[in-house]
Every structure is written in structure tokens, then in C-alpha cells.
Scaffold this motif. Sequence first.
Motif, PDB file in Angstrom:
ATOM      1  N   HIS A 258       9.979 -78.804  36.318  1.00  0.00           N
ATOM      2  CA  HIS A 258      10.052 -77.308  36.733  1.00  0.00           C
ATOM      3  C   HIS A 258      11.344 -77.075  37.279  1.00  0.00           C
ATOM      4  O   HIS A 258      12.077 -76.076  36.821  1.00  0.00           O
ATOM      5  CB  HIS A 258       8.838 -76.752  37.603  1.00  0.00           C
ATOM      6  CG  HIS A 258       8.938 -75.218  37.664  1.00  0.00           C
ATOM      7  ND1 HIS A 258       8.537 -74.392  36.637  1.00  0.00           N
ATOM      8  CD2 HIS A 258       8.978 -74.472  38.792  1.00  0.00           C
ATOM      9  CE1 HIS A 258       8.771 -73.274  36.989  1.00  0.00           C
ATOM     10  NE2 HIS A 258       8.781 -73.204  38.441  1.00  0.00           N
ATOM     11  N   SER A 259      11.650 -77.683  38.260  1.00  0.00           N
ATOM     12  CA  SER A 259      12.981 -77.592  38.784  1.00  0.00           C
ATOM     13  C   SER A 259      14.180 -78.510  38.177  1.00  0.00           C
ATOM     14  O   SER A 259      13.931 -78.699  36.917  1.00  0.00           O
ATOM     15  CB  SER A 259      13.035 -78.039  40.365  1.00  0.00           C
ATOM     16  OG  SER A 259      12.533 -79.075  40.554  1.00  0.00           O
ATOM     17  N   PRO A 287       5.019 -75.159  41.523  1.00  0.00           N
ATOM     18  CA  PRO A 287       5.546 -75.183  40.397  1.00  0.00           C
ATOM     19  C   PRO A 287       5.137 -74.193  39.300  1.00  0.00           C
ATOM     20  O   PRO A 287       5.898 -73.875  38.227  1.00  0.00           O
ATOM     21  CB  PRO A 287       5.207 -76.773  39.604  1.00  0.00           C
ATOM     22  CG  PRO A 287       3.872 -77.011  40.447  1.00  0.00           C
ATOM     23  CD  PRO A 287       4.083 -76.340  41.775  1.00  0.00           C
ATOM     24  N   THR A 288       4.215 -73.223  39.777  1.00  0.00           N
ATOM     25  CA  THR A 288       4.075 -72.208  39.198  1.00  0.00           C
ATOM     26  C   THR A 288       4.529 -70.938  39.274  1.00  0.00           C
ATOM     27  O   THR A 288       4.634 -69.929  38.779  1.00  0.00           O
ATOM     28  CB  THR A 288       2.262 -71.983  39.437  1.00  0.00           C
ATOM     29  OG1 THR A 288       2.023 -71.543  40.776  1.00  0.00           O
ATOM     30  CG2 THR A 288       1.338 -72.867  38.571  1.00  0.00           C
ATOM     31  N   ASP A 289       5.449 -70.955  40.480  1.00  0.00           N
ATOM     32  CA  ASP A 289       6.401 -69.952  40.823  1.00  0.00           C
ATOM     33  C   ASP A 289       7.650 -69.934  40.103  1.00  0.00           C
ATOM     34  O   ASP A 289       8.302 -70.648  40.271  1.00  0.00           O
ATOM     35  CB  ASP A 289       6.509 -70.017  42.421  1.00  0.00           C
ATOM     36  CG  ASP A 289       7.259 -68.934  43.102  1.00  0.00           C
ATOM     37  OD1 ASP A 289       7.996 -68.222  42.260  1.00  0.00           O
ATOM     38  OD2 ASP A 289       7.113 -68.886  44.216  1.00  0.00           O
ATOM     39  N   PRO A 290       7.974 -68.932  39.232  1.00  0.00           N
ATOM     40  CA  PRO A 290       9.199 -68.946  38.609  1.00  0.00           C
ATOM     41  C   PRO A 290      10.443 -69.020  39.089  1.00  0.00           C
ATOM     42  O   PRO A 290      11.440 -69.340  38.727  1.00  0.00           O
ATOM     43  CB  PRO A 290       8.930 -67.500  37.828  1.00  0.00           C
ATOM     44  CG  PRO A 290       8.228 -66.700  38.409  1.00  0.00           C
ATOM     45  CD  PRO A 290       7.051 -67.567  39.130  1.00  0.00           C
ATOM     46  N   GLN A 291      10.373 -68.542  40.529  1.00  0.00           N
ATOM     47  CA  GLN A 291      11.707 -68.630  41.037  1.00  0.00           C
ATOM     48  C   GLN A 291      12.304 -70.189  41.266  1.00  0.00           C
ATOM     49  O   GLN A 291      13.566 -70.252  41.625  1.00  0.00           O
ATOM     50  CB  GLN A 291      11.546 -67.894  42.700  1.00  0.00           C
ATOM     51  CG  GLN A 291      10.677 -68.675  43.517  1.00  0.00           C
ATOM     52  CD  GLN A 291      10.794 -68.222  45.103  1.00  0.00           C
ATOM     53  OE1 GLN A 291      11.924 -68.013  45.528  1.00  0.00           O
ATOM     54  NE2 GLN A 291       9.560 -68.001  45.433  1.00  0.00           N
ATOM     55  N   TRP A 292      11.405 -71.136  41.246  1.00  0.00           N
ATOM     56  CA  TRP A 292      11.876 -72.463  41.161  1.00  0.00           C
ATOM     57  C   TRP A 292      12.132 -73.137  39.941  1.00  0.00           C
ATOM     58  O   TRP A 292      12.542 -74.517  39.964  1.00  0.00           O
ATOM     59  CB  TRP A 292      10.883 -73.345  42.158  1.00  0.00           C
ATOM     60  CG  TRP A 292      10.440 -72.685  43.403  1.00  0.00           C
ATOM     61  CD1 TRP A 292       9.024 -72.535  43.756  1.00  0.00           C
ATOM     62  CD2 TRP A 292      11.193 -72.436  44.578  1.00  0.00           C
ATOM     63  NE1 TRP A 292       9.132 -71.730  45.126  1.00  0.00           N
ATOM     64  CE2 TRP A 292      10.359 -71.971  45.483  1.00  0.00           C
ATOM     65  CE3 TRP A 292      12.374 -72.436  44.728  1.00  0.00           C
ATOM     66  CZ2 TRP A 292      11.017 -71.365  46.807  1.00  0.00           C
ATOM     67  CZ3 TRP A 292      13.195 -71.949  46.057  1.00  0.00           C
ATOM     68  CH2 TRP A 292      12.350 -71.365  47.073  1.00  0.00           C
ATOM     69  N   ARG A 293      12.083 -72.470  38.964  1.00  0.00           N
ATOM     70  CA  ARG A 293      12.411 -73.073  37.581  1.00  0.00           C
ATOM     71  C   ARG A 293      14.162 -73.288  37.544  1.00  0.00           C
ATOM     72  O   ARG A 293      14.736 -72.585  37.801  1.00  0.00           O
ATOM     73  CB  ARG A 293      12.031 -72.090  36.386  1.00  0.00           C
ATOM     74  CG  ARG A 293      12.469 -72.588  35.163  1.00  0.00           C
ATOM     75  CD  ARG A 293      12.101 -71.394  33.935  1.00  0.00           C
ATOM     76  NE  ARG A 293      10.556 -71.214  34.120  1.00  0.00           N
ATOM     77  CZ  ARG A 293       9.550 -72.033  33.520  1.00  0.00           C
ATOM     78  NH1 ARG A 293       9.898 -73.073  32.996  1.00  0.00           N
ATOM     79  NH2 ARG A 293       8.241 -71.542  33.782  1.00  0.00           N
TER      80      ARG A 293
END
Length: 382
Positions: A258-259, A287-293
Amino acid sequence: MSFSAIVVAAGSGLRAGPGAPKTWRLLARRPVARWSVEALAAAGAREILVIVAPEMRLEAETALQGLSAVKFASGGATRAASVQAGLAALSAAPEAEIVLVHDAARPFLSASHISRLLAALDHADGAVLALPLADTLKRDDSGHLATPDREGLWRAQTPQAFNLGALRRAYAAWDFETEPTDDAQVVAGFGGRVALIPGDPLLFKLTYPEDFAMAEHLAGAARQVRTGQGFDAHRWGPGDSVWLCGVRIDHDQSLIGHSDADAGLHALTDALLGALGAGDIGEHFPPTDPQWRGASSDRFLAHAGALISERGGAILNVDVTLICERPKIRPYRDAMRARLAEILGLSADQVSVKATTTEGMGFTGRQEGLAAQAIATIELPR
């Protein structure tokens, strides 16, 4: 309860013997001043103003690196002048706020000392940690040995706590024909009520060389050592490079995540969080938080390091093992160690990076993915 702190660290400490000023010498591998500044930060100080001699500013900034609440101001020729410089430099502090004034040369400050001081200000303008005199006093009067009465005498310690407005007004009114030896004297001289609360023999001031020897023995009892471990693995996928331990390596595949999928940083972040008892990386950076993509994983590691500092802790050493058939890690190992040291504010000899294969066995041996494991050792206040 909101409070700020002024830490007086501008003295030369000549009685402590040759070398650097005593507040910047090492005690159990950490600068003396850092012990109490970390304790104040962990107790929730809104701002910590460290008063330093101008020529020691760079040394002080290095010694207190990573403590976000810390600011610096230049000290004066006397302790009282240094405290006044701190009072003037406090940023936008309301007059009703509490301010703690502490001598940096008293390293064994604890949360209990701070909480007792804050509670005492419910019914006083100031509060002082103090110990009753246990020893018989002697005074040499021109060759005649006198024995003064010790009844009602106390040994004052720091920190001392005050209503900020009361301390400022008291200093403004002091005539300085007599130089005050502490801040309680100034507030009491202005008519303020100063409460005495039980002090602590451990909160002694480092003054002479033998004090440092005793402090080294006590330092082990004042700290606890804790160890955490971390593990992470990622699958190989299409790409042209891979991030490992904060270093970009050209490669014919990338790790999927994800990151940025830096397994080394992820494993080490979990090791530090584990040592702190603060959960795992997924709780802090879901990992479900889009800001950490696609996020750079050095942010995760820096966060774990900051949490340790906020608790008044220190990282002693970290050790990362990368498990893969390729890429070859050896050419990048020194760069990885340097990057981990940079992120965590450590020296290179506190960081180890190693690599191994599984001799063709398992998912790493089949080159389906890469794994990393890490161990971290930290120390925290008891």
C-alpha cells in the motif's frame, strides 16, 4: 494542567572538573540535560525553553535533537538573569499558566515530581521540592566551630513551580542588590506564598566529579531496558526499483504494498512500537487509509522514534535482517545504515543491517517475495 518549563543550562560547571560544561556531558550515554528535558516533554509540557550559553547553542541543539517542544534562548551572566531571559522568551503564554523552572544539572526528574508540584499550586503562588536537613551543621567562625540550629531548615531542589504572572511580577520588583539563589526566594520576597512539598534525594544536583560517578550507578536504576521485534514481507511485482531500509535500489521488479513496501522500514517500525508497547504499524498507519498509498515509509519509522522520545525514552540499538535471494544487499548496506541512523537520530554504530538467503527454500527462495525481520532495544523511564 497546562504548563511550560524553563531549563537553566547556561552555566560553565567549573566545579565538575575539566571538560565540557556539565549539562552537556554524557550520563549513561545521554547528555545530562536531555534526561530532565525528556521528562518534562513526557509529562506534557506545552513548551520547554532551554537556556544555554551562546557558544554552546549548537551543542545543545544536537544534544536535544528530536524533542519537538524544545526551544532555546541565550543565558545571562547569572542564574537569575538566565531565568528572566526564559520568562521573556516564552511564546504567547497566558499569565495564569504554570511555569516550572529547573536546573538541567538535576537529571533524575520524574513524572511524580512534576505532578506533585502542579497539584501544590492549587493553594499557593509557588511550590518547591525540598528535603529536611538530616546532618548536623557546622560553621567555622574565625577558628571557632559553631553548631547552628537546623530546626526548620530545608534543602531546596528544582524544579520549582509558579504561576507565570506571579513569577514575572516578582522578578520585575526584585532590586538585585542581593542576587537571589533561586526563584522561590524572589517570589517569597515579593510577598507570594510558596509551598514546600516533599523532595527526593535522587533529585540531587551534579556539582563535583564524584557526583557523576554516583549518577552513573543510579542511572541504571532509573531506566528500564525493553526489546521489541518486527517482521514484514512483500510480494514481488512489476517495476524497475525497490526501496529497502530507506534506500532506492534499481531492480527488475518492485515490491507490492500500500505504501512504498519498504519491508526493512516496516519491520523496524514494528520492532520499535513493540518495545514501546504501542501496538503495530497497521494501527498507526492503516492500509485502508488512502492517505498512506505510496507513502514513503521513513515517515512511519520517524513516527515510532518520536513516540519513544515523547515517553522520555531513547533507542539504544536497532538490527535489521533482509531475507531475499536478490537484489544483493551488501553494496547498499552502508547507505542503509546511514539512512536508518539519520531517520532515528542515532549514530552509525547503533544501527546494523544484514542480509541472508534461504538457500532456495520457501517463498523467498523461490523469489516470490522478500522478507525482513528487526530487533530494537530501547530504554524508558521507570
